[in-house]
Design an enzyme around this catalytic site. Structure first.
Site, PDB file in Angstrom:
ATOM      1  N   HIS A  84       6.227   5.091  11.645  1.00  0.00           N
ATOM      2  CA  HIS A  84       5.833   5.587  10.028  1.00  0.00           C
ATOM      3  C   HIS A  84       3.940   6.418   9.785  1.00  0.00           C
ATOM      4  O   HIS A  84       3.159   6.098   9.960  1.00  0.00           O
ATOM      5  CB  HIS A  84       4.959   3.493   9.582  1.00  0.00           C
ATOM      6  CG  HIS A  84       4.185   3.933   7.998  1.00  0.00           C
ATOM      7  ND1 HIS A  84       4.271   4.352   7.271  1.00  0.00           N
ATOM      8  CD2 HIS A  84       4.258   2.511   8.046  1.00  0.00           C
ATOM      9  CE1 HIS A  84       4.016   3.670   6.528  1.00  0.00           C
ATOM     10  NE2 HIS A  84       3.751   2.770   6.642  1.00  0.00           N
TER      11      HIS A  84
ATOM     12  N   LYS B 152      25.163  -6.728  -3.740  1.00  0.00           N
ATOM     13  CA  LYS B 152      26.387  -6.479  -3.760  1.00  0.00           C
ATOM     14  C   LYS B 152      27.659  -5.761  -2.904  1.00  0.00           C
ATOM     15  O   LYS B 152      28.860  -5.685  -2.954  1.00  0.00           O
ATOM     16  CB  LYS B 152      27.272  -5.516  -5.092  1.00  0.00           C
ATOM     17  CG  LYS B 152      26.695  -5.992  -6.297  1.00  0.00           C
ATOM     18  CD  LYS B 152      26.931  -5.502  -7.653  1.00  0.00           C
ATOM     19  CE  LYS B 152      26.230  -6.100  -8.812  1.00  0.00           C
ATOM     20  NZ  LYS B 152      26.702  -4.610  -9.762  1.00  0.00           N
TER      21      LYS B 152
ATOM     22  N   ARG C 138       0.877  -1.232   0.084  1.00  0.00           N
ATOM     23  CA  ARG C 138      -0.227  -0.039   0.014  1.00  0.00           C
ATOM     24  C   ARG C 138       0.832   1.196   0.226  1.00  0.00           C
ATOM     25  O   ARG C 138       0.526   2.403  -0.722  1.00  0.00           O
ATOM     26  CB  ARG C 138      -1.060   0.012   0.796  1.00  0.00           C
ATOM     27  CG  ARG C 138      -2.551  -1.108   0.903  1.00  0.00           C
ATOM     28  CD  ARG C 138      -2.653  -1.668   1.881  1.00  0.00           C
ATOM     29  NE  ARG C 138      -1.700  -2.743   2.999  1.00  0.00           N
ATOM     30  CZ  ARG C 138      -2.186  -3.949   2.232  1.00  0.00           C
ATOM     31  NH1 ARG C 138      -2.948  -3.745   2.271  1.00  0.00           N
ATOM     32  NH2 ARG C 138      -0.626  -4.835   3.360  1.00  0.00           N
ATOM     33  N   THR C 139       2.088   1.341   1.126  1.00  0.00           N
ATOM     34  CA  THR C 139       2.617   2.793   1.028  1.00  0.00           C
ATOM     35  C   THR C 139       3.219   2.873  -0.013  1.00  0.00           C
ATOM     36  O   THR C 139       2.841   4.444  -1.219  1.00  0.00           O
ATOM     37  CB  THR C 139       3.160   2.331   2.425  1.00  0.00           C
ATOM     38  OG1 THR C 139       2.833   2.108   3.133  1.00  0.00           O
ATOM     39  CG2 THR C 139       4.201   3.861   2.272  1.00  0.00           C
TER      40      THR C 139
ATOM     41  N   ARG D 182      11.887   3.815   2.780  1.00  0.00           N
ATOM     42  CA  ARG D 182      11.437   2.511   3.957  1.00  0.00           C
ATOM     43  C   ARG D 182      12.514   1.751   4.294  1.00  0.00           C
ATOM     44  O   ARG D 182      13.139   0.733   2.939  1.00  0.00           O
ATOM     45  CB  ARG D 182      10.469   1.310   3.922  1.00  0.00           C
ATOM     46  CG  ARG D 182       9.989   0.302   4.324  1.00  0.00           C
ATOM     47  CD  ARG D 182       8.532  -0.267   4.218  1.00  0.00           C
ATOM     48  NE  ARG D 182       7.913   0.424   4.566  1.00  0.00           N
ATOM     49  CZ  ARG D 182       5.937  -0.276   4.827  1.00  0.00           C
ATOM     50  NH1 ARG D 182       6.595  -1.428   4.271  1.00  0.00           N
ATOM     51  NH2 ARG D 182       5.005   0.761   4.925  1.00  0.00           N
TER      52      ARG D 182
HETATM   53  C1  NCD Z   1       2.595  -1.251   8.170  1.00  0.00           C
HETATM   54  C2  NCD Z   1       3.717  -1.042   8.083  1.00  0.00           C
HETATM   55  O1  NCD Z   1       4.886  -1.390   7.127  1.00  0.00           O
HETATM   56  O2  NCD Z   1       4.399  -0.693   9.471  1.00  0.00           O
HETATM   57  N1  NCD Z   1       1.643  -1.137   7.089  1.00  0.00           N
HETATM   58  C3  NCD Z   1       1.394  -0.169   5.785  1.00  0.00           C
HETATM   59  O3  NCD Z   1       2.207   0.338   6.040  1.00  0.00           O
HETATM   60  N2  NCD Z   1       0.456  -0.559   5.701  1.00  0.00           N
HETATM   61  C4  NCD Z   1       1.801  -2.660   8.898  1.00  0.00           C
HETATM   62  C5  NCD Z   1       2.501  -3.857   9.150  1.00  0.00           C
HETATM   63  O4  NCD Z   1       4.005  -3.889   8.191  1.00  0.00           O
HETATM   64  O5  NCD Z   1       1.844  -4.485  10.146  1.00  0.00           O
END
Ligand code: NCD
Length: 310
Positions: A132, A79, A50-51, A102
């Site tokens: 997040h 590498k 999603r993100t 991320r």
């Molecule tokens: C979350 C994350 O990556 O922290 N996911 C997201 O971005 N919707 C929650 C998760 O992974 O449980």
């Protein structure tokens, strides 16, 4: 340069400005930045559905070019290239104005911010078990959209409070609001890190831990119930994960006695902590929440473009 590394980088007024731009976008007023020639690097060293997708869609909608990767597999990380060098490549050599990143290391987004200085805007899309912030924005927006307010609500957080970066950013975000009460429900070993409890205490927020045995009482009180999966990838000891696995599960029956306007949030992915039958009830707000991920990211990017490149 304004970055978004922690949700605390934004004040309540600024959060509300982002929400205002999000409302405008939903009403069809989306800005176009094609003539600015902006570029965004989406660097996902950790998995995401999603993100990453909603950021990509949002940047494209705004006329901002995107590039990057959805996994470090297949990149020079394999590498032995450092993540810092990878970020620098997208900024210095490819001219990215935004880096959405991320990665599994706590605090790494702040390190990248120091590394790029004023050359690019860093957006933290999740740094290990730390924060997040864009998820917290879309969560608060969803609460506000469905309840018409955030102040005065009773919010339950169920799950892995120790490791959920989503919960950490949400709790810090809620410090900006006048929350009636926060109820924390988790296995004993997955309580909040001390720092977050300290912040709640310092802000004078009313909060308490509740156990699943008190469920029938607490479910009646809640306006929002947020659920997350146990963050398996953060456990260094697989046995410790096995001990807490499956320790909580929201069933349709467990919602007996809940308020009519209770909303259930989940950042997704879900494993087994929410019964699929709940999806068909009016309580389930997680699909709307994921949809809002796109809209809120449009609002946020517009806000950051105006601040940094306007
Ligand atoms: C979350 C994350 O990556 O922290 N996911 C997201 O971005 N919707 C929650 C998760 O992974 O449980």
């Amino acid at each position: 340069m304004r970055h978004l590394v922690s949700i605390e980088d934004l004040s309540r007024e600024e959060i509300e400005e982002v929400f205002g731009l999000t409302d405008d976008a939903k009403n069809g007023h989306i800005r176009k930045y094609d003539e600015l020639g902006l570029k965004a690097g989406l660097l996902f060293f950790e998995p995401s559905t999603r993100t990453r997708q909603s950021f990509e869609n949002a940047f494209k909608e705004l006329g901002i070019e995107t590039m990057g990767f959805a996994s470090s597999a297949g990149t020079s990380i394999e590498k032995g290239e450092s993540k810092g060098d990878t970020v620098m490549l997208y900024v210095k050599s490819y001219g990215c104005n935004f880096i959405v990143v991320r990665s599994k290391e706590r605090g790494v987004a702040r390190y990248f911010m120091k590394l790029v200085g004023d050359e690019a805007c860093i957006i933290n899309a999740g740094d290990g078990a730390n924060e997040h912030p864009t998820q917290a924005l879309l969560d608060l927006y969803t609460i506000k959209e469905l309840h018409g307010k955030i102040d005065g609500l009773i919010v339950g957080f169920m799950g892995d409070l120790r490791n959920s970066r989503v919960y950490h950013s949400n709790l810090l975000a809620l410090l900006n609001y006048d929350i009636n009460e926060i109820i924390l429900i988790c296995p004993e070993t997955l309580r909040l890190p001390f720092y977050y409890e300290l912040r709640l205490k310092m802000a004078g927020v009313s909060y308490r831990y509740a156990s699943i045995t008190e469920w029938k009482e607490i479910i009646k009180e809640m306006d929002v119930l947020y659920v997350t999966r146990i963050q398996k990838e953060r456990f260094s000891d697989p046995l410790e994960y096995e001990r807490v696995k499956g320790s909580y599960r929201l069933t349709l029956e467990s919602l007996d006695g809940a308020k009519d306007n209770l909303i259930i949030l989940h950042p997704l992915p879900r494993i087994d902590e929410i019964d699929l039958r709940i999806d068909q009830t009016p309580y389930a707000a997680y699909w709307k929440q994921a949809e809002n991920g796109y809209w809120v990211r449009i609002g946020l990017i517009e806000w950051l473009v105006e601040e940094n490149y306007g």
